[in-house]
Each structure stands twice: as C-alpha cells, then as structure tokens.
Scaffold this active site. Sequence first.
Site, PDB file in Angstrom:
ATOM      1  N   ASN A 135      33.939 -27.438  -7.661  1.00  0.00           N
ATOM      2  CA  ASN A 135      34.220 -26.734  -6.682  1.00  0.00           C
ATOM      3  C   ASN A 135      34.197 -24.960  -7.038  1.00  0.00           C
ATOM      4  OD1 ASN A 135      36.478 -26.957  -8.147  1.00  0.00           O
ATOM      5  ND2 ASN A 135      37.800 -27.385  -6.440  1.00  0.00           N
TER       6      ASN A 135
ATOM      7  N   TYR B 140      44.792 -29.049 -17.490  1.00  0.00           N
ATOM      8  CA  TYR B 140      44.948 -30.011 -16.181  1.00  0.00           C
ATOM      9  C   TYR B 140      45.822 -31.265 -16.537  1.00  0.00           C
ATOM     10  CZ  TYR B 140      41.120 -27.682 -13.680  1.00  0.00           C
ATOM     11  OH  TYR B 140      40.441 -26.845 -12.800  1.00  0.00           O
TER      12      TYR B 140
ATOM     13  N   HIS C 261      38.810 -21.864  -9.705  1.00  0.00           N
ATOM     14  CA  HIS C 261      40.274 -22.614  -9.862  1.00  0.00           C
ATOM     15  C   HIS C 261      41.181 -21.364  -9.505  1.00  0.00           C
ATOM     16  CE1 HIS C 261      43.993 -24.500 -11.051  1.00  0.00           C
ATOM     17  NE2 HIS C 261      44.174 -23.351 -11.590  1.00  0.00           N
TER      18      HIS C 261
ATOM     19  N   GLU D 103      49.948 -21.001 -16.297  1.00  0.00           N
ATOM     20  CA  GLU D 103      48.320 -20.885 -16.169  1.00  0.00           C
ATOM     21  C   GLU D 103      47.820 -19.472 -17.173  1.00  0.00           C
ATOM     22  OE1 GLU D 103      47.244 -24.156 -12.818  1.00  0.00           O
ATOM     23  OE2 GLU D 103      46.540 -22.026 -12.949  1.00  0.00           O
TER      24      GLU D 103
ATOM     25  N   LYS E   1      34.443 -21.797 -12.585  1.00  0.00           N
ATOM     26  CA  LYS E   1      33.885 -22.985 -13.112  1.00  0.00           C
ATOM     27  C   LYS E   1      32.751 -23.042 -13.686  1.00  0.00           C
ATOM     28  CE  LYS E   1      37.785 -25.339 -10.796  1.00  0.00           C
ATOM     29  NZ  LYS E   1      38.161 -26.787 -10.200  1.00  0.00           N
TER      30      LYS E   1
HETATM   31  P1  CMP Z   1      41.444 -27.163  -9.082  1.00  0.00           P
HETATM   32  O1  CMP Z   1      41.900 -26.154  -8.133  1.00  0.00           O
HETATM   33  O2  CMP Z   1      40.667 -26.878 -10.340  1.00  0.00           O
HETATM   34  O3  CMP Z   1      42.577 -28.010  -9.347  1.00  0.00           O
HETATM   35  C1  CMP Z   1      42.483 -29.622  -9.800  1.00  0.00           C
HETATM   36  C2  CMP Z   1      40.980 -30.060  -9.549  1.00  0.00           C
HETATM   37  O4  CMP Z   1      40.637 -31.441  -9.824  1.00  0.00           O
HETATM   38  C3  CMP Z   1      40.519 -29.599  -8.284  1.00  0.00           C
HETATM   39  O5  CMP Z   1      40.348 -28.152  -8.331  1.00  0.00           O
HETATM   40  C4  CMP Z   1      38.984 -30.274  -8.234  1.00  0.00           C
HETATM   41  O6  CMP Z   1      38.093 -29.394  -8.832  1.00  0.00           O
HETATM   42  C5  CMP Z   1      39.084 -31.454  -9.083  1.00  0.00           C
HETATM   43  N1  CMP Z   1      39.230 -32.862  -8.279  1.00  0.00           N
HETATM   44  C6  CMP Z   1      38.349 -33.641  -8.385  1.00  0.00           C
HETATM   45  N2  CMP Z   1      38.455 -34.743  -7.442  1.00  0.00           N
HETATM   46  C7  CMP Z   1      39.442 -34.445  -6.748  1.00  0.00           C
HETATM   47  C8  CMP Z   1      40.211 -34.964  -5.673  1.00  0.00           C
HETATM   48  N3  CMP Z   1      39.773 -36.046  -4.961  1.00  0.00           N
HETATM   49  N4  CMP Z   1      41.072 -34.231  -5.134  1.00  0.00           N
HETATM   50  C9  CMP Z   1      41.782 -33.165  -5.736  1.00  0.00           C
HETATM   51  N5  CMP Z   1      41.173 -32.457  -6.618  1.00  0.00           N
HETATM   52  C10 CMP Z   1      40.167 -33.011  -7.097  1.00  0.00           C
END
Ligand code: CMP
Length: 139
Positions: free
Chosen positions: A114, A51, A117, A128, A11
């Site tokens: 984070n 998303y 992904h 995906e 990311k």
């Molecule tokens: P990802 O695995 O990319 O899939 C959805 C993304 O939403 C997740 O990682 C996080 O980066 C983002 N996200 C932001 N806030 C939240 C939250 N409260 N709970 C879960 N995902 C979140």
Amino acid sequence: MANERTLSIIKPDAVRRGFTGEIIARFLKEGLRISAMRMMHLSRHQAEGFYAVHRDKSFFPALVEFMTSGPCVVMVLEGENAISRNREIMGATDPARAAANTLRRLYAENIERNAVHGSDAPDTARTEVGYFFSTLELH
Ligand code: CMP
C-alpha cells in the site's frame, strides 16, 4: 494547532515502481517539512520490530516479507497537525477504500502493498520516529 512530527515510510513497492519523487513532492506541496530522511533496506529483525504490534495478525509474515523485499525511504515529516495531515494525504489502508487523489489511491496496488506508512497517533509517532532516528538526526 500543534506542531507535530510523524514517521512516514515510502514502502518497497512504491520505491521499486519509481514513485519516490512524486510522493516526496506531494508532502512538500501539502506544507509538511522533512526533518529527517534515509533510504534503507530493512532487515527481517528491523521490520519485525517496527511492526511488533501486528505480531499476532494473520498478515504479519507476509507484511515482513514485503517490507524486506527492497529498499524503502523512511522520513520524519513535521508541521501543524502532521500526524492527521499525513493520514489524510495517504488515504485509507486499503487503496480500494482510499479517497480520490490520496497517495494510496494513486500509487498502491493492494492493502498489503500500500505504498506508504504513516504513524496513526501521537504516542505511536514518538515511538516510530525514535525507532529510526535519534534526536541529533532531526533537523
Ligand atoms: P501500515 O499502515 O504500514 O500498517 C500495518 C500494515 O499491515 C498496513 O499498512 C498494511 O500494509 C499491512 N496489512 C496487510 N494486510 C492487512 C490487513 N488485512 N489489514 C490491515 N493491514 C494489513
């Protein structure tokens, strides 16, 4: 044991902070193969489409904002049980809950920023991978 493909994204936070090389090296060291890879700066439309399942969540606008804030690296990882292996290597979505030595524990700032992904199941992996790569681009 099944040979699988999964979609991985490094990311914008991790790319910006210079962790791309370390993250790719970790996947290779863990025995996953890279069958496709592209650096790209997602448009709003592309991030919203990727998303789409989270469209109704409170964090959706912030997530799209973040994912379009700079370039990311999208990859297809392949190998035995690649989907669950990648999830183990990444760790929990929230880095505060991620196990020691996982990518999110090592490189992520918070649950939104984070670092990586990864697809969470075979059907989402198929969708995906197809969102970013055509069959002809998978090596
Ligand atoms: P990802 O695995 O990319 O899939 C959805 C993304 O939403 C997740 O990682 C996080 O980066 C983002 N996200 C932001 N806030 C939240 C939250 N409260 N709970 C879960 N995902 C979140």
